[in-house]
Design a protein around this motif. Sequence first.
Motif, PDB file in Angstrom:
ATOM      1  N   MET A   1       0.826  -1.213   0.000  1.00 44.59           N
ATOM      2  CA  MET A   1       0.000   0.000   0.000  1.00 44.59           C
ATOM      3  C   MET A   1       0.857   1.258   0.000  1.00 44.59           C
ATOM      4  O   MET A   1       0.534   2.253  -0.649  1.00 44.59           O
ATOM      5  CB  MET A   1      -0.945  -0.010   1.197  1.00 44.59           C
ATOM      6  CG  MET A   1      -2.091  -0.988   1.061  1.00 44.59           C
ATOM      7  SD  MET A   1      -3.305  -0.856   2.391  1.00 44.59           S
ATOM      8  CE  MET A   1      -2.385  -1.590   3.746  1.00 44.59           C
ATOM      9  N   THR A   2       1.979   1.206   0.720  1.00 40.19           N
ATOM     10  CA  THR A   2       2.903   2.338   0.742  1.00 40.19           C
ATOM     11  C   THR A   2       3.462   2.603  -0.649  1.00 40.19           C
ATOM     12  O   THR A   2       3.545   3.749  -1.100  1.00 40.19           O
ATOM     13  CB  THR A   2       4.053   2.064   1.733  1.00 40.19           C
ATOM     14  OG1 THR A   2       3.516   1.884   3.036  1.00 40.19           O
ATOM     15  CG2 THR A   2       5.040   3.209   1.755  1.00 40.19           C
ATOM     16  N   ALA A   3       3.832   1.530  -1.338  1.00 41.59           N
ATOM     17  CA  ALA A   3       4.361   1.676  -2.696  1.00 41.59           C
ATOM     18  C   ALA A   3       3.322   2.282  -3.636  1.00 41.59           C
ATOM     19  O   ALA A   3       3.649   3.095  -4.514  1.00 41.59           O
ATOM     20  CB  ALA A   3       4.824   0.321  -3.222  1.00 41.59           C
ATOM     21  N   ALA A   4       2.057   1.896  -3.447  1.00 44.51           N
ATOM     22  CA  ALA A   4       0.996   2.459  -4.287  1.00 44.51           C
ATOM     23  C   ALA A   4       0.883   3.970  -4.087  1.00 44.51           C
ATOM     24  O   ALA A   4       0.674   4.724  -5.045  1.00 44.51           O
ATOM     25  CB  ALA A   4      -0.331   1.771  -3.971  1.00 44.51           C
ATOM     26  N   LEU A   5       1.028   4.418  -2.839  1.00 46.55           N
ATOM     27  CA  LEU A   5       1.027   5.862  -2.574  1.00 46.55           C
ATOM     28  C   LEU A   5       2.183   6.549  -3.292  1.00 46.55           C
ATOM     29  O   LEU A   5       2.026   7.624  -3.868  1.00 46.55           O
ATOM     30  CB  LEU A   5       1.120   6.120  -1.071  1.00 46.55           C
ATOM     31  CG  LEU A   5      -0.111   5.812  -0.225  1.00 46.55           C
ATOM     32  CD1 LEU A   5       0.235   5.916   1.260  1.00 46.55           C
ATOM     33  CD2 LEU A   5      -1.247   6.769  -0.551  1.00 46.55           C
ATOM     34  N   GLY A   6       3.367   5.924  -3.236  1.00 47.92           N
ATOM     35  CA  GLY A   6       4.529   6.504  -3.899  1.00 47.92           C
ATOM     36  C   GLY A   6       4.361   6.576  -5.401  1.00 47.92           C
ATOM     37  O   GLY A   6       4.724   7.580  -6.034  1.00 47.92           O
ATOM     38  N   LEU A   7       3.805   5.527  -5.982  1.00 54.66           N
ATOM     39  CA  LEU A   7       3.575   5.510  -7.431  1.00 54.66           C
ATOM     40  C   LEU A   7       2.680   6.663  -7.861  1.00 54.66           C
ATOM     41  O   LEU A   7       2.930   7.312  -8.882  1.00 54.66           O
ATOM     42  CB  LEU A   7       2.925   4.182  -7.835  1.00 54.66           C
ATOM     43  CG  LEU A   7       3.859   3.029  -8.162  1.00 54.66           C
ATOM     44  CD1 LEU A   7       3.048   1.750  -8.365  1.00 54.66           C
ATOM     45  CD2 LEU A   7       4.673   3.342  -9.410  1.00 54.66           C
ATOM     46  N   ALA A   8       1.629   6.915  -7.076  1.00 57.66           N
ATOM     47  CA  ALA A   8       0.700   7.985  -7.427  1.00 57.66           C
ATOM     48  C   ALA A   8       1.391   9.342  -7.463  1.00 57.66           C
ATOM     49  O   ALA A   8       1.047  10.207  -8.277  1.00 57.66           O
ATOM     50  CB  ALA A   8      -0.461   8.012  -6.432  1.00 57.66           C
ATOM     51  N   GLN A   9       2.393   9.526  -6.597  1.00 60.24           N
ATOM     52  CA  GLN A   9       3.075  10.820  -6.542  1.00 60.24           C
ATOM     53  C   GLN A   9       4.202  10.953  -7.559  1.00 60.24           C
ATOM     54  O   GLN A   9       4.512  12.058  -7.992  1.00 60.24           O
ATOM     55  CB  GLN A   9       3.610  11.051  -5.124  1.00 60.24           C
ATOM     56  CG  GLN A   9       2.491  11.272  -4.132  1.00 60.24           C
ATOM     57  CD  GLN A   9       2.996  11.596  -2.755  1.00 60.24           C
ATOM     58  OE1 GLN A   9       3.748  12.542  -2.553  1.00 60.24           O
ATOM     59  NE2 GLN A   9       2.585  10.785  -1.796  1.00 60.24           N
ATOM     60  N   MET A  10       4.816   9.833  -7.928  1.00 60.21           N
ATOM     61  CA  MET A  10       5.905   9.911  -8.915  1.00 60.21           C
ATOM     62  C   MET A  10       5.424  10.504 -10.233  1.00 60.21           C
ATOM     63  O   MET A  10       6.173  11.203 -10.921  1.00 60.21           O
ATOM     64  CB  MET A  10       6.510   8.530  -9.149  1.00 60.21           C
ATOM     65  CG  MET A  10       7.419   8.043  -8.051  1.00 60.21           C
ATOM     66  SD  MET A  10       8.834   9.127  -7.723  1.00 60.21           S
ATOM     67  CE  MET A  10       9.715   9.033  -9.303  1.00 60.21           C
ATOM     68  N   SER A  11       4.162  10.264 -10.569  1.00 58.17           N
ATOM     69  CA  SER A  11       3.636  10.752 -11.850  1.00 58.17           C
ATOM     70  C   SER A  11       3.520  12.279 -11.877  1.00 58.17           C
ATOM     71  O   SER A  11       3.432  12.878 -12.951  1.00 58.17           O
ATOM     72  CB  SER A  11       2.265  10.123 -12.137  1.00 58.17           C
ATOM     73  OG  SER A  11       1.328  10.512 -11.151  1.00 58.17           O
ATOM     74  N   LYS A  12       3.506  12.907 -10.703  1.00 58.21           N
ATOM     75  CA  LYS A  12       3.386  14.367 -10.666  1.00 58.21           C
ATOM     76  C   LYS A  12       4.569  15.030  -9.968  1.00 58.21           C
ATOM     77  O   LYS A  12       4.488  16.193  -9.565  1.00 58.21           O
ATOM     78  CB  LYS A  12       2.072  14.758  -9.990  1.00 58.21           C
ATOM     79  CG  LYS A  12       1.811  14.102  -8.636  1.00 58.21           C
ATOM     80  CD  LYS A  12       0.379  14.360  -8.159  1.00 58.21           C
ATOM     81  CE  LYS A  12       0.104  13.622  -6.855  1.00 58.21           C
ATOM     82  NZ  LYS A  12      -1.290  13.784  -6.404  1.00 58.21           N
ATOM     83  N   LEU A  13       5.684  14.302  -9.849  1.00 55.33           N
ATOM     84  CA  LEU A  13       6.829  14.816  -9.098  1.00 55.33           C
ATOM     85  C   LEU A  13       7.369  16.109  -9.676  1.00 55.33           C
ATOM     86  O   LEU A  13       7.631  17.074  -8.950  1.00 55.33           O
ATOM     87  CB  LEU A  13       7.941  13.754  -9.041  1.00 55.33           C
ATOM     88  CG  LEU A  13       9.263  14.177  -8.385  1.00 55.33           C
ATOM     89  CD1 LEU A  13       9.041  14.732  -6.990  1.00 55.33           C
ATOM     90  CD2 LEU A  13      10.234  13.004  -8.345  1.00 55.33           C
ATOM     91  N   ASP A  14       7.546  16.177 -10.982  1.00 52.33           N
ATOM     92  CA  ASP A  14       8.111  17.393 -11.581  1.00 52.33           C
ATOM     93  C   ASP A  14       7.188  18.591 -11.356  1.00 52.33           C
ATOM     94  O   ASP A  14       7.661  19.718 -11.151  1.00 52.33           O
ATOM     95  CB  ASP A  14       8.365  17.182 -13.071  1.00 52.33           C
ATOM     96  CG  ASP A  14       9.533  16.235 -13.335  1.00 52.33           C
ATOM     97  OD1 ASP A  14      10.376  16.072 -12.426  1.00 52.33           O
ATOM     98  OD2 ASP A  14       9.596  15.648 -14.425  1.00 52.33           O
ATOM     99  N   ASP A  15       5.883  18.369 -11.380  1.00 53.17           N
ATOM    100  CA  ASP A  15       4.936  19.455 -11.096  1.00 53.17           C
ATOM    101  C   ASP A  15       5.048  19.901  -9.641  1.00 53.17           C
ATOM    102  O   ASP A  15       4.989  21.104  -9.351  1.00 53.17           O
ATOM    103  CB  ASP A  15       3.505  18.999 -11.386  1.00 53.17           C
ATOM    104  CG  ASP A  15       3.238  18.794 -12.870  1.00 53.17           C
ATOM    105  OD1 ASP A  15       3.943  19.420 -13.687  1.00 53.17           O
ATOM    106  OD2 ASP A  15       2.329  18.020 -13.211  1.00 53.17           O
TER     107      ASP A  15
END
Length: 360
Positions: free
Chosen positions: A219-233
Amino acid sequence: AVIKKGGYWAIGPEIQEFEKKVCDYVGVKYAVAVNSGTSALHTLMAAHDIGKGDEVIVPAFTFIATANAPLFVGAKPVFAEVEGATYGLDPKDVEKKITKNTKAIMPIHYGGLPCRIEELRQIAKDRKVLLIEDAAGAIGASINGKRVGSFGESAILSFCAPKVVTTGEGGMILTNDDRAYEKAKLIINQGRADTGNYFATATPGDYVMLGYNFRMSTMTAALGLAQMSKLDDIIKMRNDNADYMIQKLAGTKQVIFPKVADGTVHVRQIHTARIVSGVESRDALCKYLGQQGVSSRVYWSPVHLTPFYKREFGYKEGYLPVTEKVASEVLTFPMYPTLTKDDMDYVARCTSDFFKSGGK
């Protein structure tokens, strides 16, 4: 989606995908997801065979986990000074602190601002010691297009609550070292050599070395994945906010923010200034801002002057004069992507009002 799938909690495609995304983003060969940045540091010490009799050069101007990590494996942290431009390890003092027992240099990138990592990398190469980056709060930071976390043999990231990418708690090991990678996978998983889905079989694993439960949850990894897609923003929003606040405080001469060198990307994980009028003024400003509903904090007090290090190692004030001066002046202002201009105007107004009304 992870909850609905069931059947596993610390393996699965989300973890592998999160590792690959971070690996590709930073530009390293391997990544291993773990449950905290501290666990990542501990694991790397063991994965690189650092132990009793070894020394690791670290800053004292850092979160205490950086200094504690060598102690976890029986090694000794050796403190070197920081320099005032990036608040990172001073390469000149690092060279002075290297001995025949030095196994690694472990700098941090303070608040997401790259330290003088290229100089430190050259020193490590010349002196044949490891370079391990504590890049806990610096994912996305770079120098001339090369991202921090990719300069040394290995690095760590943290994903705890205040970080640019946060999963509540969590961390990651980054490495280009084949052997350290394979050993790290064993260390974080109770020393067990996995050959399949542990949670879907009754067959016991092969426990081949001493290990720990440092795994990241799915579940922690899923949270991280969701944020990686918008990291540059996220990084752009942080930098836009930081630039705005710096501009608003440009006329307040007592507040000095670090300059970001050309070619350097600072991710503003924390937004710290030096209050050059001194520690009493800094502390009074911190108290005043709190009374106005503005949260500010000191990141950090010097590690060598904590009760534990003073008691166990005999450190006293004056041992690291530059570090101690920097630490006596820093104050971290609020910084997050959705901070509004009205919020920042208020912070800047409270800060300037403090000095106009007699704060030094």
